[in-house]
Write a protein that holds these residues in place. Sequence first.
Motif, PDB file in Angstrom:
ATOM      1  N   GLU A 414      -4.246   7.838   1.979  1.00  0.00           N
ATOM      2  CA  GLU A 414      -3.170   6.840   1.995  1.00  0.00           C
ATOM      3  C   GLU A 414      -3.520   5.699   2.971  1.00  0.00           C
ATOM      4  O   GLU A 414      -3.361   4.524   2.647  1.00  0.00           O
ATOM      5  N   ILE A 415      -4.023   6.072   4.132  1.00  0.00           N
ATOM      6  CA  ILE A 415      -4.398   5.025   5.103  1.00  0.00           C
ATOM      7  C   ILE A 415      -5.598   4.229   4.578  1.00  0.00           C
ATOM      8  O   ILE A 415      -5.627   3.000   4.637  1.00  0.00           O
ATOM      9  N   ALA A 416      -6.586   4.947   4.038  1.00  0.00           N
ATOM     10  CA  ALA A 416      -7.807   4.268   3.547  1.00  0.00           C
ATOM     11  C   ALA A 416      -7.448   3.209   2.513  1.00  0.00           C
ATOM     12  O   ALA A 416      -7.996   2.100   2.520  1.00  0.00           O
ATOM     13  N   ASN A 417      -6.503   3.531   1.623  1.00  0.00           N
ATOM     14  CA  ASN A 417      -6.145   2.599   0.536  1.00  0.00           C
ATOM     15  C   ASN A 417      -5.033   1.624   0.929  1.00  0.00           C
ATOM     16  O   ASN A 417      -4.680   0.759   0.127  1.00  0.00           O
ATOM     17  N   GLY A 418      -4.537   1.737   2.149  1.00  0.00           N
ATOM     18  CA  GLY A 418      -3.352   0.969   2.534  1.00  0.00           C
ATOM     19  C   GLY A 418      -3.615  -0.413   3.082  1.00  0.00           C
ATOM     20  O   GLY A 418      -2.943  -0.852   4.017  1.00  0.00           O
ATOM     21  N   THR A 419      -4.610  -1.126   2.559  1.00  0.00           N
ATOM     22  CA  THR A 419      -4.808  -2.532   2.932  1.00  0.00           C
ATOM     23  C   THR A 419      -4.970  -3.344   1.650  1.00  0.00           C
ATOM     24  O   THR A 419      -5.139  -2.777   0.565  1.00  0.00           O
ATOM     25  N   GLN A 420      -4.970  -4.667   1.805  1.00  0.00           N
ATOM     26  CA  GLN A 420      -5.151  -5.513   0.618  1.00  0.00           C
ATOM     27  C   GLN A 420      -6.603  -5.471   0.123  1.00  0.00           C
ATOM     28  O   GLN A 420      -6.890  -5.881  -0.995  1.00  0.00           O
ATOM     29  N   TYR A 421      -7.529  -4.994   0.969  1.00  0.00           N
ATOM     30  CA  TYR A 421      -8.956  -5.045   0.624  1.00  0.00           C
ATOM     31  C   TYR A 421      -9.433  -3.781  -0.081  1.00  0.00           C
ATOM     32  O   TYR A 421      -8.769  -2.745  -0.036  1.00  0.00           O
ATOM     33  N   ARG A 437     -13.537  14.402  -4.542  1.00  0.00           N
ATOM     34  CA  ARG A 437     -12.140  14.009  -4.745  1.00  0.00           C
ATOM     35  C   ARG A 437     -11.850  12.681  -4.030  1.00  0.00           C
ATOM     36  O   ARG A 437     -11.277  11.753  -4.576  1.00  0.00           O
ATOM     37  N   PHE A 438     -12.281  12.598  -2.801  1.00  0.00           N
ATOM     38  CA  PHE A 438     -11.988  11.424  -1.978  1.00  0.00           C
ATOM     39  C   PHE A 438     -12.687  10.185  -2.527  1.00  0.00           C
ATOM     40  O   PHE A 438     -12.093   9.111  -2.630  1.00  0.00           O
ATOM     41  N   SER A 439     -13.946  10.348  -2.910  1.00  0.00           N
ATOM     42  CA  SER A 439     -14.676   9.164  -3.393  1.00  0.00           C
ATOM     43  C   SER A 439     -14.095   8.702  -4.728  1.00  0.00           C
ATOM     44  O   SER A 439     -14.151   7.520  -5.060  1.00  0.00           O
ATOM     45  N   ASP A 440     -13.486   9.633  -5.495  1.00  0.00           N
ATOM     46  CA  ASP A 440     -12.838   9.245  -6.744  1.00  0.00           C
ATOM     47  C   ASP A 440     -11.544   8.475  -6.471  1.00  0.00           C
ATOM     48  O   ASP A 440     -11.206   7.533  -7.182  1.00  0.00           O
ATOM     49  N   GLN A 441     -10.819   8.873  -5.424  1.00  0.00           N
ATOM     50  CA  GLN A 441      -9.493   8.291  -5.174  1.00  0.00           C
ATOM     51  C   GLN A 441      -9.532   7.008  -4.343  1.00  0.00           C
ATOM     52  O   GLN A 441      -8.584   6.227  -4.364  1.00  0.00           O
ATOM     53  N   ILE A 442     -10.594   6.798  -3.619  1.00  0.00           N
ATOM     54  CA  ILE A 442     -10.606   5.642  -2.709  1.00  0.00           C
ATOM     55  C   ILE A 442     -10.721   4.343  -3.523  1.00  0.00           C
ATOM     56  O   ILE A 442     -11.472   4.267  -4.500  1.00  0.00           O
ATOM     57  N   GLU A 443      -9.932   3.353  -3.127  1.00  0.00           N
ATOM     58  CA  GLU A 443      -9.932   2.078  -3.848  1.00  0.00           C
ATOM     59  C   GLU A 443     -10.987   1.169  -3.229  1.00  0.00           C
ATOM     60  O   GLU A 443     -10.727   0.440  -2.266  1.00  0.00           O
ATOM     61  N   ALA A 444     -12.189   1.246  -3.767  1.00  0.00           N
ATOM     62  CA  ALA A 444     -13.297   0.458  -3.226  1.00  0.00           C
ATOM     63  C   ALA A 444     -14.344   0.282  -4.316  1.00  0.00           C
ATOM     64  O   ALA A 444     -14.482   1.141  -5.196  1.00  0.00           O
ATOM     65  N   GLY A 445     -15.084  -0.814  -4.229  1.00  0.00           N
ATOM     66  CA  GLY A 445     -16.146  -1.045  -5.201  1.00  0.00           C
ATOM     67  C   GLY A 445     -17.383  -0.220  -4.908  1.00  0.00           C
ATOM     68  O   GLY A 445     -18.190   0.057  -5.807  1.00  0.00           O
TER      69      GLY A 445
END
Length: 503
Positions: A414-421, A437-445
């Motif tokens: 939740e914290i990892a994905n909680g920015t505009q970036y 699991r984590f690498s699938d869920q993280i919102e990053a390119g």
Amino acid sequence: MTDLQTNLTKLNGYLARFRTQGILNLIDGQDHAGDNRFETRSPTDNSLICTVAKGSAADIDAAAQAAKSAFPAWRDMPAAERKQILIRIADLIEQRAEEIALCECWDTGQAIRFMSKAALRGAANFRFFADKVASARDGHHLPSPTLMNITTRKPIGPVGVITPWNTPFMLSTWKIAPALAAGCTVVHKPAEFSPLTARILAEIAHEAGLPNGVWNLVNGMGEDAGRALTEHPDIKAIAFVGESSTGSMIMKQGADTLKRVHFELGGKNPVVVFADADLERAMDAAVFMIYSLNGERCTSSSRLLIEDSIADEFLSKLAARVDRIRVGHPLDPATEIGPLIHPVHLEKVCGYFDIARTDGATIAAGGKRVGDNGCFVRPTLFTHATANMRVAQEEVFGPVLTAIRFKNEDQAIEIANGTQYGLTGYIWTNDLTRALRFSDQIEAGMVWVNSENVRHLPTPFGGTKASGIGRDGGDWSFDFYMETKHIGFALGDHRIPKLGVSQ
Ligand code: NAD
């Protein structure tokens, strides 16, 4: 003489010609002094390096016309010839690697220990895309029962490349090499804070035999030369690296001419350290990814998410480590952090020390300027931060790390994905299932597991959310610089619906 003195002596030799004539624009293979000038200064001591041609909308127009005229011949040049030119550019970059590295350090404040490799990485970019010239037009064969369908790719036309001041040489090669390999012609507008190596690079390209007009260089301010480039009707696409807010402006500016855009923008990238990780390696990687390159790095791990159970010990070791980082002259091989790019940026970065305190974070290391001549700052660590604080949300773009504790995996994501970036994420754990699991869920390119950012040229590079649009690297670069065309060939006399034949 010390290495620093040797480097300074060599630098003075390389700068002599710039001090005499300044940095000129290069349009259609010709030098252009321009009507106006601006100054570039070294952030090491704020001394004048030289003056720079301040490109206007008229200069951009001349460059765009040159790129337009040069396009058909460059597009149609046999792949083998185009490849040879790109290889020659790589060879010449390697020959001038020392000059490039010293000039880049003096212009940007980056430490020589990192920049000596940046020139070689620039050459590697040209070699990599030289090898891809022959396959750039390749397409697919997609047969249907009635048609033989094929696709092919064509270069989009003259493109604009707008680059920032952090590692400007490497980033310029990273954008321009695939554009040329695709068969596009280029107008390059480098950042006003760091014009030196863009000029050297354009000179190298011409020395390597690149035809006039294929690569045009126009220096100047973002709001006039940059803006004119993004609005020019003959420029078919804009490859931009810089701040997210500038990307947004460029999108608006390019709307009337329906510009295709590729954006590599800001980041607030998390490095997430779980208690079961190899903590020594995690510490090395976290320190490297935020404090190398002065922290002026889009992929920097500027948020440390640390599991509660190990946080006290990890953070106290980390603070001691940060306190030992050597801040110094960029040309001194012992220096780990040089001065920040510009007094304006120094002020921005130092402004976050007060913001952190006011918001309730603790400055566990650094948090102060070094000396008052030059843009030096101590590497900084904020602890006792929470996810919503400004230092946990905004891109500082300096050697500044914000540590945030988490209790469990759900809270960490939740914290990892909680920015505009959403540019990169770094995950440290020895639990394989959790890593997946984590690498699938993280919102990053881009995500690295148990690793710092290790760039491999065939892989896609780019961000999600406010961190960018599009991907660079490998064949992905050609998706941007080329148009895909579909062609269908009838295999026989399939039925064509007949209209207008009823009696
Ligand atoms: P910036 O956006 O201020 O400037 C970048 C370039 O855009 C400069 O050449 C500038 O002159 C030009 N520009 C400014 N306004 C313009 C306008 N209205 N129209 C056209 N051009 C304009 O960025 P910066 O401060 O030079 O660079 C730092 C930023 O770049 C950070 O946010 C960093 O994260 C980002 N960056 C991203 C990546 C990535 O790959 N995602 C890589 C490097 C840097």
